[in-house]
Design a protein around this motif. Structure first.
Motif, PDB file in Angstrom:
ATOM      1  N   GLN A 242      48.807  63.328-104.761  1.00  0.00           N
ATOM      2  CA  GLN A 242      47.774  62.414-105.269  1.00  0.00           C
ATOM      3  C   GLN A 242      46.907  61.906-104.129  1.00  0.00           C
ATOM      4  N   SER A 243      47.517  61.707-102.968  1.00  0.00           N
ATOM      5  CA  SER A 243      46.757  61.187-101.821  1.00  0.00           C
ATOM      6  C   SER A 243      45.655  62.158-101.392  1.00  0.00           C
ATOM      7  N   ALA A 244      45.894  63.472-101.547  1.00  0.00           N
ATOM      8  CA  ALA A 244      44.865  64.462-101.207  1.00  0.00           C
ATOM      9  C   ALA A 244      43.650  64.314-102.114  1.00  0.00           C
ATOM     10  N   PHE A 245      43.905  64.100-103.401  1.00  0.00           N
ATOM     11  CA  PHE A 245      42.800  63.908-104.328  1.00  0.00           C
ATOM     12  C   PHE A 245      42.083  62.588-104.071  1.00  0.00           C
ATOM     13  N   ASP A 246      42.838  61.537-103.729  1.00  0.00           N
ATOM     14  CA  ASP A 246      42.232  60.243-103.436  1.00  0.00           C
ATOM     15  C   ASP A 246      41.350  60.306-102.195  1.00  0.00           C
ATOM     16  N   THR A 247      41.736  61.151-101.231  1.00  0.00           N
ATOM     17  CA  THR A 247      41.008  61.233 -99.972  1.00  0.00           C
ATOM     18  C   THR A 247      39.761  62.107-100.076  1.00  0.00           C
ATOM     19  N   TYR A 248      39.883  63.258-100.743  1.00  0.00           N
ATOM     20  CA  TYR A 248      38.802  64.256-100.684  1.00  0.00           C
ATOM     21  C   TYR A 248      38.016  64.426-101.991  1.00  0.00           C
ATOM     22  N   TRP A 249      38.395  63.725-103.055  1.00  0.00           N
ATOM     23  CA  TRP A 249      37.652  63.865-104.315  1.00  0.00           C
ATOM     24  C   TRP A 249      37.137  62.502-104.733  1.00  0.00           C
ATOM     25  N   ASP A 250      35.883  62.461-105.157  1.00  0.00           N
ATOM     26  CA  ASP A 250      35.277  61.189-105.528  1.00  0.00           C
ATOM     27  C   ASP A 250      35.633  60.752-106.940  1.00  0.00           C
ATOM     28  N   GLY A 251      36.417  61.540-107.650  1.00  0.00           N
ATOM     29  CA  GLY A 251      36.826  61.196-108.993  1.00  0.00           C
ATOM     30  C   GLY A 251      35.799  61.477-110.065  1.00  0.00           C
ATOM     31  N   LYS A 252      34.608  61.924-109.675  1.00  0.00           N
ATOM     32  CA  LYS A 252      33.536  62.188-110.640  1.00  0.00           C
ATOM     33  C   LYS A 252      33.054  63.641-110.621  1.00  0.00           C
ATOM     34  N   THR A 253      33.066  64.269-109.477  1.00  0.00           N
ATOM     35  CA  THR A 253      32.522  65.627-109.360  1.00  0.00           C
ATOM     36  C   THR A 253      33.299  66.609-110.239  1.00  0.00           C
ATOM     37  N   ASP A 254      32.567  67.368-111.046  1.00  0.00           N
ATOM     38  CA  ASP A 254      33.167  68.391-111.918  1.00  0.00           C
ATOM     39  C   ASP A 254      32.189  69.573-111.967  1.00  0.00           C
ATOM     40  N   THR A 255      32.240  70.403-110.936  1.00  0.00           N
ATOM     41  CA  THR A 255      31.253  71.466-110.768  1.00  0.00           C
ATOM     42  C   THR A 255      31.597  72.695-111.592  1.00  0.00           C
ATOM     43  N   ASP A 256      30.634  73.168-112.359  1.00  0.00           N
ATOM     44  CA  ASP A 256      30.754  74.454-113.040  1.00  0.00           C
ATOM     45  C   ASP A 256      30.024  75.475-112.176  1.00  0.00           C
ATOM     46  N   TRP A 257      30.780  76.222-111.386  1.00  0.00           N
ATOM     47  CA  TRP A 257      30.174  77.110-110.398  1.00  0.00           C
ATOM     48  C   TRP A 257      29.396  78.252-111.041  1.00  0.00           C
ATOM     49  N   ILE A 258      29.764  78.619-112.253  1.00  0.00           N
ATOM     50  CA  ILE A 258      29.019  79.675-112.929  1.00  0.00           C
ATOM     51  C   ILE A 258      27.603  79.201-113.235  1.00  0.00           C
ATOM     52  N   ASP A 259      27.482  77.967-113.726  1.00  0.00           N
ATOM     53  CA  ASP A 259      26.155  77.421-113.995  1.00  0.00           C
ATOM     54  C   ASP A 259      25.363  77.199-112.722  1.00  0.00           C
ATOM     55  N   GLU A 260      26.053  76.872-111.648  1.00  0.00           N
ATOM     56  CA  GLU A 260      25.361  76.614-110.386  1.00  0.00           C
ATOM     57  C   GLU A 260      24.863  77.900-109.724  1.00  0.00           C
ATOM     58  N   ALA A 261      25.659  78.962-109.793  1.00  0.00           N
ATOM     59  CA  ALA A 261      25.344  80.186-109.048  1.00  0.00           C
ATOM     60  C   ALA A 261      24.447  81.144-109.809  1.00  0.00           C
TER      61      ALA A 261
END
Length: 601
Positions: A242-261
Motif C-alpha cells: 500500500q505504501s508504494a501506491f501512496d508514494t507514487y500514485w495520486d489516487g486519481k490517475t486512470d490512464t487508458d493507454w489505448i485511447d492515448e496512443a
C-alpha cells in the motif's frame, strides 16, 4: 418452404446459395441438392451458384424445386494466361479471375488486397497494420524453398512488387493456382502466379474522376485493468505494498493507454483518368494520389503515394500493331516499431500500468521521475515543457511509454519506380500473332533512420545518437519473342505458343551509419569504474542528425557498393487441344538457364 436444386441434366447441385432477398436469412443445398428455409409466403428468394445464372422466385408454401442454367456468357469469357488468352470453357488448369468491377467501391490501397474474398483458396494475410504495408499472398500454402510469395506478372513483365499500381488502373487479375496452369513460367511459379492486366482506352474520349475517403479506427483490442483493478490485483498477490501506491500514485490517475496512443485517422485517394479508343488504337492516361495517415497519434506512421499510368496502342497496318504500357510511382513512408516482443508499441500499450500519466510537467514531476531527471537530462518529452511519463510500477520491463517509444527513433523511406513494356504484334497470316516485347524496371529506394539519445530506464536508453542511411537502385529489363497460332480442323481446335525470353537484373546498393559510443574505464576484474559517453554528433538536435554533422570520433560503418547481375535465358511452349469443346488437353514446357555474378560498374 423446402425443395431441391438441379442443373440442366437433372443432377443435384451441392452448395447452391439460397437467400431471402434483403436479409441474411439463407442456407445452402446439401449433398443431394435439397434445402429447407423458413420465410414468409411471398418473400423473394435468390438462388445463386458460380457459373450459373442467378434466379429470383417468390416463396410459396410447400415444395419449390428449381433448375439452374449455365451462364454461357461466363464460359465464353476470355481470361489471361501465360503469354496468351483462353476462353474459360477451354481451361484445363485452375485459374481464378478478378475483374475491375470487383474492385470498385472497395477500401483497398494495394492491388494484392483485391484478391481477398474474390478468389477461392487464395489467402491474403495482413501481417502489419501500418499504412502502405504489403500483405502476404498465399496461393499454394506454405512452401519450403525460402519464400512463399507468388510470381507477379504485370502486362507480361515479371514484377517483384506491385504496390505502385493503383487498383483503379487494373482491368483484371488472374491467379494461376495449380502446377499445370503455372508451368509456363517454370520454377519461379512454384508458389503460384498472379497475372495483372492494366486498363486500355475505350470510347470516343472520356474523362473520369474518382474520390475515396476512408475513416479508420482501431478494431477490437484485449480488455486491460483499470487503476482500481490494477491496485487490487497487485495488493492481493502481494507484489506491491500500500505504501508504494501512496508514494507514487495520486489516487486519481486512470490512464487508458489505448485511447492515448491511438486515434481515428483517414485515407484519402484521388484518381483521374483520360481515355479513348477506336479500331485503329487506344490511349489511357491515369493519375492517382493517395495519402494514408495511420492510427498512431501524431504523424509517425504515414504513407503517401503518387502514381501515373500511360497505356497506348496503334495499328499502323492491319498486320502490324505497336503499343506501350507504363507505370510511374513516387512514395514516402514513415513507421513505428511493431510486430516483435521487444520494442513493439502495441505491447507497451497493453502492458503499461494505468496509474502513470502520459505527460508530466518538468516542474511538477513525481518522485521517481524527479530522481531520474536529476541525472539524465535526455529524457524525452513533447517539447512544450512536459516529459513522457515513466512508470514507478513496471520496473525495468520492456514496456515503456508509447510516446517515448514513438519518438526515440524513427525511419523514413522514399523512392520511385518506373515500370513498363513496349511491344510489337506482327500478324502475317490469319490465326498467327508474333509478339516482340521489351519490358523494363528502373527504381531507387532511399532510407533514413535516426536513433536519438534518450533515457527511460536502465534497459530502455541510448547514450548516443545513431544515424543510418541507405540507397538501393535496381534496374531490370526483359526481352521476349513468342508466337501464338490458332487453327481449327472440323471439330478439332488447336492453339500453339512458342517463345524465348532473356532478362537481366542489376542490383546496386550502399548503406552506412554513424553513431556515438561509450568509453569505459574498468578495474582489473573488468568492472566499469568510469564511463564517458560520446554523442557522436555536434549537437543533440534533430537539425544535426545527418552524416555531415558527425564528430570525427563517431563510429562509422558502411556496406554494399558492389553491383550484382542476374541473367536468365528461357525457352517455353504450350499446346492446347480440344475436340468439339468437350475433350481438352494441354501440354507445356519451359527450360531456364540462369547466371549470377558481380561485374565492374
Amino acid at each position: 418452404m423446402n425443395g431441391r436444386v438441379t442443373d440442366d441434366l437433372n443432377e443435384p447441385m451441392i452448395g447452391v446459395s439460397i437467400v431471402e432477398k434483403g436479409t441474411t436469412n439463407g442456407v445452402i443445398t446439401d449433398m443431394d441438392g435439397n434445402y429447407s428455409l423458413s420465410v414468409k409466403e411471398g418473400a423473394t428468394i435468390i438462388y445463386s451458384y458460380i457459373g450459373y445464372l442467378t434466379q429470383e422466385k417468390k416463396a410459396v408454401a410447400g415444395v419449390m424445386n428449381v433448375t439452374l442454367k449455365e451462364d454461357t456468357k461466363t464460359l465464353d469469357e476470355v481470361v489471361v494466361v501465360g503469354y496468351g488468352v483462353q476462353k474459360k470453357s477451354s481451361l484445363t488448369g485452375a485459374v481464378s479471375s478478378v475483374k475491375s468491377e470487383d474492385m470498385e467501391a472497395r477500401t483497398i490501397t494495394r492491388a494484392e488486397q483485391a484478391l481477398q474474398g474474390k478468389t477461392a483458396g487464395v489467402q491474403v494475410l495482413s501481417a502489419s497494420a501500418k499504412p502502405g504495408a504489403s500483405p502476404q499472398v498465399r496461393i499454394r500454402g506454405i512452401s519450403s524453398n525460402g519464400s512463399c510469395d507468388p510470381l507477379y506478372v504485370v502486362d507480361g513483365r515479371i514484377a517483384s512488387d506491385i504496390g505502385g499500381i493503383d487498383p483503379n488502373d487494373i482491368e483484371s487479375m488472374e491467379v494461376l493456382k495449380d502446377g499445370a496452369s503455372a508451368a509456363i513460367y517454370g520454377a519461379a511459379a512454384g508458389n503460384g502466379v498472379v497475372l495483372i492486366t492494366t486498363k486500355k482506352g475505350k470510347g470516343n474520349g472520356k474523362i473520369t474522376y474518382d474520390f475515396q475517403y476512408t475513416a479508420q479506427s482501431l478494431g477490437k483490442v484485449p480488455e486491460v485493468m483499470n487503476a482500481a483493478q490494477y491496485k487490487e490485483f497487485f495488493l492481493e498477490n502481494k507484489k506491491l505494498t500500500q505504501s508504494a501506491f501512496d508514494t507514487y500514485w495520486d489516487g486519481k490517475t486512470d490512464t487508458d493507454w489505448i485511447d492515448e496512443a491511438f486515434e481515428s485517422s483517414s485515407m484519402v485517394r484521388h484518381n483521374v483518368t483520360f481515355q479513348g479508343g477506336s479500331d485503329k488504337g487506344s490511349f489511357y492516361l491515369s493519375l492517382s494520389h493517395l495519402n494514408n495517415d495511420g492510427m498512431i497519434v501524431g504523424d509517425a506512421d504515414t504513407y503517401e503515394r503518387l502514381t501515373g499510368m500511360i497505356n497506348a496502342s496503334w495499328k499502323i497496318k492491319p498486320w502490324l500493331e505497336v503499343g506501350t504500357n507504363n507505370q510511374i510511382e513516387h512514395y514516402k513512408t514513415q513507421s513505428v516499431a511493431e510486430g516483435n516482443e521487444y520494442g513493439s508499441m502495441m505491447l507497451s500499450v497493453l502492458q503499461l500500468d494505468p496509474l502513470t500519466k502520459p505527460l508530466y510537467p518538468i516542474d511538477d514531476l513525481p518522485l521517481n521521475m524527479a530522481t531520474i531527471y536529476k541525472d539524465h537530462k535526455n529524457m524525452l518529452g513533447d517539447g512544450n515543457g512536459n516529459l513522457y511519463g515513466v512508470s514507478a510500477f513496471t520496473g525495468n520491463a520492456e514496456a515503456i511509454n508509447p510516446f517515448a517509444m514513438r519518438d526515440n527513433s524513427y525511419t523514413k523511406n522514399r523512392g520511385f519506380n518506373i515500370n513498363g513494356s513496349t511491344y510489337l504484334n506482327f500478324m502475317p497470316i490469319k490465326g498467327l500473332t508474333v509478339t516482340s516485347r521489351l519490358s523494363y524496371h528502373l527504381a531507387s529506394t532511399s532510407s533514413y533512420g535516426v536513433g536519438q539519445s534518450y533515457y527511460y530506464t536502465d534497459k530502455a536508453k541510448r547514450d548516443w545518437v545513431e544515424v543510418s542511411a541507405s540507397d538501393y537502385s535496381p534496374t531490370y529489363y526483359q526481352w521476349e519473342n513468342f508466337l501464338n497460332y490458332t487453327r481449327s480442323f472440323g471439330k478439332h481446335n488447336t492453339t500453339l505458343m512458342l517463345g524465348t525470353s532473356y532478362s537481366q537484373n542489376r542490383s546496386y546498393g550502399v548503406s552506412g551509419s554513424k553513431k556515438g559510443y561509450n568509453e569505459d574505464t574498468t578495474d582489473m576484474w573488468g568492472n566499469v569504474i568510469n564511463r564517458v559517453s560520446h554523442l557522436g554528433f555536434l549537437q543533440n538536435d534533430p537539425n544535426f542528425f545527418y552524416f555531415a554533422y558527425a564528430t570525427s570520433d563517431a563510429v562509422k560503418d558502411i556496406s554494399g557498393g558492389e553491383p550484382t547481375y542476374t541473367r536468365k535465358l528461357s525457352y517455353f511452349g504450350r499446346l492446347n487441344y480440344d475436340y468439339a469443346g468437350k475433350y481438352m488437353a494441354q501440354f507445356s514446357l519451359r527450360a531456364d538457364a540462369a547466371d549470377l555474378g558481380a561485374v565492374e560498374i
